[in-house]
Design a protein around this motif. Structure first.
Motif, PDB file in Angstrom:
ATOM      1  N   ALA A   1       0.915  -0.916 -11.778  1.00  0.00           N
ATOM      2  CA  ALA A   1       2.049  -0.025 -12.009  1.00  0.00           C
ATOM      3  C   ALA A   1       2.609  -0.335 -13.403  1.00  0.00           C
ATOM      4  O   ALA A   1       2.344  -1.392 -13.979  1.00  0.00           O
ATOM      5  N   GLN A   2       3.386   0.623 -13.937  1.00  0.00           N
ATOM      6  CA  GLN A   2       3.990   0.463 -15.246  1.00  0.00           C
ATOM      7  C   GLN A   2       5.503   0.580 -15.117  1.00  0.00           C
ATOM      8  O   GLN A   2       6.001   1.370 -14.320  1.00  0.00           O
ATOM      9  N   ARG A   3       6.205  -0.202 -15.939  1.00  0.00           N
ATOM     10  CA  ARG A   3       7.663  -0.223 -15.883  1.00  0.00           C
ATOM     11  C   ARG A   3       8.226   0.268 -17.216  1.00  0.00           C
ATOM     12  O   ARG A   3       7.768  -0.134 -18.282  1.00  0.00           O
ATOM     13  N   THR A   4       9.205   1.156 -17.140  1.00  0.00           N
ATOM     14  CA  THR A   4       9.886   1.664 -18.329  1.00  0.00           C
ATOM     15  C   THR A   4      11.391   1.576 -18.118  1.00  0.00           C
ATOM     16  O   THR A   4      11.875   1.599 -16.983  1.00  0.00           O
ATOM     17  N   LYS A   5      12.132   1.460 -19.231  1.00  0.00           N
ATOM     18  CA  LYS A   5      13.584   1.369 -19.183  1.00  0.00           C
ATOM     19  C   LYS A   5      14.201   2.591 -19.863  1.00  0.00           C
ATOM     20  O   LYS A   5      13.766   3.012 -20.922  1.00  0.00           O
ATOM     21  N   GLN A   6      15.209   3.125 -19.202  1.00  0.00           N
ATOM     22  CA  GLN A   6      16.002   4.211 -19.761  1.00  0.00           C
ATOM     23  C   GLN A   6      17.464   3.786 -19.684  1.00  0.00           C
ATOM     24  O   GLN A   6      18.112   3.935 -18.652  1.00  0.00           O
ATOM     25  N   GLY A   7      17.941   3.212 -20.803  1.00  0.00           N
ATOM     26  CA  GLY A   7      19.281   2.644 -20.776  1.00  0.00           C
ATOM     27  C   GLY A   7      19.270   1.353 -19.969  1.00  0.00           C
ATOM     28  O   GLY A   7      18.498   0.436 -20.216  1.00  0.00           O
ATOM     29  N   SER A   8      20.135   1.286 -18.981  1.00  0.00           N
ATOM     30  CA  SER A   8      20.173   0.109 -18.103  1.00  0.00           C
ATOM     31  C   SER A   8      19.353   0.291 -16.839  1.00  0.00           C
ATOM     32  O   SER A   8      19.305  -0.611 -15.997  1.00  0.00           O
TER      33      SER A   8
ATOM     34  N   GLU B   1       0.824  -1.200   0.000  1.00  0.00           N
ATOM     35  CA  GLU B   1       0.000   0.000   0.000  1.00  0.00           C
ATOM     36  C   GLU B   1       0.864   1.260   0.000  1.00  0.00           C
ATOM     37  O   GLU B   1       0.556   2.250  -0.681  1.00  0.00           O
ATOM     38  N   LEU B   2       1.963   1.238   0.764  1.00  0.00           N
ATOM     39  CA  LEU B   2       2.846   2.395   0.805  1.00  0.00           C
ATOM     40  C   LEU B   2       3.478   2.659  -0.563  1.00  0.00           C
ATOM     41  O   LEU B   2       3.536   3.804  -1.026  1.00  0.00           O
ATOM     42  N   VAL B   3       3.949   1.597  -1.208  1.00  0.00           N
ATOM     43  CA  VAL B   3       4.597   1.753  -2.518  1.00  0.00           C
ATOM     44  C   VAL B   3       3.593   2.248  -3.555  1.00  0.00           C
ATOM     45  O   VAL B   3       3.875   3.174  -4.324  1.00  0.00           O
ATOM     46  N   ARG B   4       2.398   1.647  -3.570  1.00  0.00           N
ATOM     47  CA  ARG B   4       1.384   2.050  -4.550  1.00  0.00           C
ATOM     48  C   ARG B   4       0.955   3.506  -4.321  1.00  0.00           C
ATOM     49  O   ARG B   4       0.809   4.276  -5.274  1.00  0.00           O
ATOM     50  N   HIS B   5       0.775   3.888  -3.071  1.00  0.00           N
ATOM     51  CA  HIS B   5       0.379   5.267  -2.761  1.00  0.00           C
ATOM     52  C   HIS B   5       1.481   6.259  -3.147  1.00  0.00           C
ATOM     53  O   HIS B   5       1.210   7.345  -3.650  1.00  0.00           O
ATOM     54  N   HIS B   6       2.730   5.862  -2.914  1.00  0.00           N
ATOM     55  CA  HIS B   6       3.851   6.752  -3.259  1.00  0.00           C
ATOM     56  C   HIS B   6       3.910   6.979  -4.771  1.00  0.00           C
ATOM     57  O   HIS B   6       4.146   8.109  -5.230  1.00  0.00           O
TER      58      HIS B   6
ATOM     59  N   HIS C   1       6.559  12.002 -12.018  1.00  0.00           N
ATOM     60  CA  HIS C   1       7.582  11.471 -12.904  1.00  0.00           C
ATOM     61  C   HIS C   1       7.938  10.046 -12.470  1.00  0.00           C
ATOM     62  O   HIS C   1       7.746   9.674 -11.305  1.00  0.00           O
ATOM     63  N   PRO C   2       8.458   9.222 -13.381  1.00  0.00           N
ATOM     64  CA  PRO C   2       8.853   7.855 -13.020  1.00  0.00           C
ATOM     65  C   PRO C   2       9.911   7.843 -11.917  1.00  0.00           C
ATOM     66  O   PRO C   2      10.751   8.742 -11.827  1.00  0.00           O
ATOM     67  N   ARG C   3       9.882   6.813 -11.101  1.00  0.00           N
ATOM     68  CA  ARG C   3      10.823   6.675  -9.995  1.00  0.00           C
ATOM     69  C   ARG C   3      11.431   5.273 -10.041  1.00  0.00           C
ATOM     70  O   ARG C   3      10.756   4.292 -10.360  1.00  0.00           O
ATOM     71  N   SER C   4      12.717   5.202  -9.707  1.00  0.00           N
ATOM     72  CA  SER C   4      13.384   3.912  -9.636  1.00  0.00           C
ATOM     73  C   SER C   4      13.096   3.257  -8.295  1.00  0.00           C
ATOM     74  O   SER C   4      12.593   3.892  -7.366  1.00  0.00           O
ATOM     75  N   ALA C   5      13.427   1.958  -8.197  1.00  0.00           N
ATOM     76  CA  ALA C   5      13.196   1.238  -6.942  1.00  0.00           C
ATOM     77  C   ALA C   5      14.016   1.854  -5.813  1.00  0.00           C
ATOM     78  O   ALA C   5      13.554   1.947  -4.663  1.00  0.00           O
ATOM     79  N   GLY C   6      15.238   2.299  -6.120  1.00  0.00           N
ATOM     80  CA  GLY C   6      16.066   2.926  -5.085  1.00  0.00           C
ATOM     81  C   GLY C   6      15.474   4.232  -4.591  1.00  0.00           C
ATOM     82  O   GLY C   6      15.497   4.529  -3.385  1.00  0.00           O
ATOM     83  N   GLU C   7      14.917   5.033  -5.506  1.00  0.00           N
ATOM     84  CA  GLU C   7      14.308   6.299  -5.104  1.00  0.00           C
ATOM     85  C   GLU C   7      13.065   6.066  -4.259  1.00  0.00           C
ATOM     86  O   GLU C   7      12.831   6.777  -3.259  1.00  0.00           O
ATOM     87  N   VAL C   8      12.255   5.079  -4.627  1.00  0.00           N
ATOM     88  CA  VAL C   8      11.062   4.767  -3.834  1.00  0.00           C
ATOM     89  C   VAL C   8      11.461   4.262  -2.450  1.00  0.00           C
ATOM     90  O   VAL C   8      10.882   4.671  -1.430  1.00  0.00           O
ATOM     91  N   ALA C   9      12.476   3.388  -2.386  1.00  0.00           N
ATOM     92  CA  ALA C   9      12.925   2.858  -1.092  1.00  0.00           C
ATOM     93  C   ALA C   9      13.479   3.979  -0.205  1.00  0.00           C
ATOM     94  O   ALA C   9      13.222   4.014   1.001  1.00  0.00           O
TER      95      ALA C   9
END
Length: 214
Positions: free
Chosen positions: A182-189, A133-138, A144-152
């Motif tokens: 949620a949606q996942r996108t890639k920018q380079g690696s 719930e916290l991740v989905r709400h965030h 703008h898109p956020r990486s897993a590290g930024e969300v953590a």
């Protein structure tokens, strides 16, 4: 030449198929790990709620215990005035009626006293939201898109007591992607995540309903 070309083409197809199968396998592992982490957190929350409810139950039991002995004097004192009533018919009955009325009013007052613990139960702490719930709400709050590290990092700063790890957040995000939340996108690696349109609309409606009710 044609045979070697055909063999090379088949090898390329098999290699591509193996790569796709490996990616699906890894994604499935991540999804299952996210489900396990979410279930473990739900179990922890339920255990915490159980402890709170047990404490409230014990508090209510201690407060209501003195009410039971109060009924004993009423039954033990009733036969005595009846014996005296045979000696003093009129005065004894009036005295017995007054004593019964006084005893009943005192018992009713004692029974109504243990209402204070109910306020403590109403003030019991609410259960904490799960990591999913916290991740989905965030994600729904981000433009703008956020990486897993930024969300953590953001969730760890907002909830330092939970010890949120990047690996668990990443598996949770992949689980949301698998559920189309949620949606996942890639920018380079690098991989970035955004909330799906349906999830964002659901969160907006949930936030608007309390405002309308007020």
């Amino acid at each position: 030449m044609p045979e070697s070309t055909t063999a090379t083409g088949l090898t390329s197809q098999y290699a591509a198929q193996v790569i796709r199968d490996l990616e699906r396998n890894v994604q499935e592992q991540e999804r299952i790990n996210a489900d396990i982490a979410a279930l473990h957190e739900q179990l922890t929350t339920l255990q915490s709620d159980h402890s709170v409810l047990v404490n409230v139950q014990q508090a209510l039991g201690i407060a209501s215990a003195p009410v039971q002995p109060a009924a004993a004097p009423e039954s033990s004192t009733v036969p005595a005035p009846r014996e005296k009533a045979s000696v003093e018919p009129s005065a004894g009955k009036r005295t017995l009626a007054k004593k019964d009325t006084t005893a009943q009013s005192g018992t009713a007052a004692k029974k109504s006293a243990p209402k204070k613990p109910a306020r403590k139960a109403a003030g019991a702490p609410m259960s904490q939201p799960t990591l999913v719930e916290l991740v989905r709400h965030h994600l729904t709050e981000q433009s703008h898109p956020r990486s897993a590290g930024e969300v953590a990092t953001a969730l760890g700063t907002a909830h330092p007591e939970r010890g949120i790890k990047t690996t668990v957040v990443r598996t949770t995000l992949e689980n949301l992607v698998a559920k189309s939340q949620a949606q996942r996108t890639k920018q380079g690696s690098s991989v970035y995540y955004t909330a799906s349109t349906l999830a964002g609309q659901a969160t907006t409606l949930a936030q608007d309903e309390p405002a309308k009710s007020e």
